[in-house]
Design a protein around this motif. Structure first.
Motif, short mmCIF file in Angstrom:
data_model
loop_
_atom_site.label_atom_id
_atom_site.label_comp_id
_atom_site.label_asym_id
_atom_site.label_seq_id
_atom_site.Cartn_x
_atom_site.Cartn_y
_atom_site.Cartn_z
N ASN A 135 0.83 -1.21 0.00
CA ASN A 135 0.00 0.00 0.00
C ASN A 135 0.86 1.26 0.00
N THR A 136 0.31 2.32 -0.54
CA THR A 136 1.03 3.59 -0.58
C THR A 136 0.34 4.66 0.28
N LYS A 137 -0.70 4.24 0.99
CA LYS A 137 -1.42 5.17 1.87
C LYS A 137 -1.23 4.72 3.32
N PRO A 138 -1.32 5.66 4.27
CA PRO A 138 -1.08 5.31 5.67
C PRO A 138 -2.06 4.26 6.21
N GLU A 139 -1.54 3.44 7.10
CA GLU A 139 -2.33 2.35 7.69
C GLU A 139 -2.44 2.54 9.20
N PHE A 140 -3.62 2.24 9.74
CA PHE A 140 -3.88 2.32 11.17
C PHE A 140 -4.44 0.96 11.60
N ALA A 141 -3.68 0.25 12.41
CA ALA A 141 -4.03 -1.14 12.74
C ALA A 141 -4.74 -1.23 14.08
N ASP A 163 -10.37 6.48 0.23
CA ASP A 163 -9.25 6.38 -0.70
C ASP A 163 -8.05 7.21 -0.24
N SER A 164 -7.92 7.36 1.11
CA SER A 164 -6.80 8.16 1.61
C SER A 164 -6.02 7.47 2.74
N PHE A 165 -6.61 6.45 3.37
CA PHE A 165 -5.87 5.70 4.39
C PHE A 165 -6.58 4.36 4.61
N TYR A 166 -5.94 3.50 5.42
CA TYR A 166 -6.50 2.16 5.67
C TYR A 166 -6.73 1.92 7.15
N TYR A 167 -7.85 1.26 7.46
CA TYR A 167 -8.01 0.60 8.75
C TYR A 167 -7.57 -0.84 8.52
N VAL A 168 -6.72 -1.35 9.41
CA VAL A 168 -6.22 -2.72 9.27
C VAL A 168 -6.67 -3.52 10.48
#
Length: 199
Positions: A21-27, A69-74
């Motif tokens: 991924n190229t967008k920030p991830e928050f786990a 389309d700007s970050f991820y919840y993981v």
């Protein structure tokens, strides 16, 4: 935070390659019955988008939700459920460790702890694990609505003492029922995303 679009983009099993991924991830990590899916649904502003299960320990994948389309919840697999075989637990552990260790876009790990109980050995292990992988987790004390207001301060102290953490560690009380704490979590995520945009 206004959530416009939510998409379950990638599901990684034990043998899957992690997405680049190229967008920030928050786990989000936590015990199987701590209310992780309820929290993620609340943060998505959706009622039942994140996969919930009537059987704790059922989530065996890392789920990547593309937000706006700007970050991820993981969503990381739940840990510590007694009925799961030891070798399966070991594989989940390896999968989570692999993710924590190798994802360059991971910006923050939220560790969920049930506010009603002292942190378990599994909770402490997970906390130490996250720290050893270079992250300072934000603690989310779930199921806040199950306590009387007069009990909250004492319960939060038990969480801090149980994990051995000082005042420098952020602890956010959260209720999936009332959504208390959601804005604080959103603010943390938004600040992190915005600071990356400015770099």
């Amino acid at each position: 935070m206004i959530i416009k679009t939510v998409e379950l983009e990638t599901v990684c099993g034990i043998t899957s390659k992690l997405p680049e991924n190229t967008k920030p991830e928050f786990a989000f990590a936590g015990k199987s019955n701590v209310g992780k899916s309820s929290l993620i649904n609340a943060l998505m502003n959706r009622k039942s988008f994140a996969r919930t299960s009537s059987q704790p320990g059922k989530t065996q994948t890392i789920n990547f939700y593309n937000m706006n389309d700007s970050f991820y919840y993981v969503d990381l697999p739940g840990y510590g459920y007694a009925k799961v075989a030891v070798e399966v637990k070991a594989k989940w552990g390896k999968m989570i460790e692999n993710y924590l260790h190798k994802s360059p876009m991971l910006k923050c790990v939220f560790l969920l702890i049930d506010i009603r109980h002292e942190p378990s050995d599994n909770d402490k292990t997970m906390y130490d694990w996250i720290v050893n992988n270079g992250y300072q987790p934000v603690i989310i004390a779930t199921k806040l609505d199950k306590l009387k207001r007069s009990q909250v301060a004492k319960a939060l102290k038990v969480v801090r003492t149980g994990l051995g953490i000082g005042p420098e560690v952020t602890v956010i009380p959260f209720s999936a029922e009332t959504k208390q704490g959601r804005e604080e979590i959103w603010d943390l995520i938004e600040d992190s995303v915005n600071s990356l945009d400015k770099e």
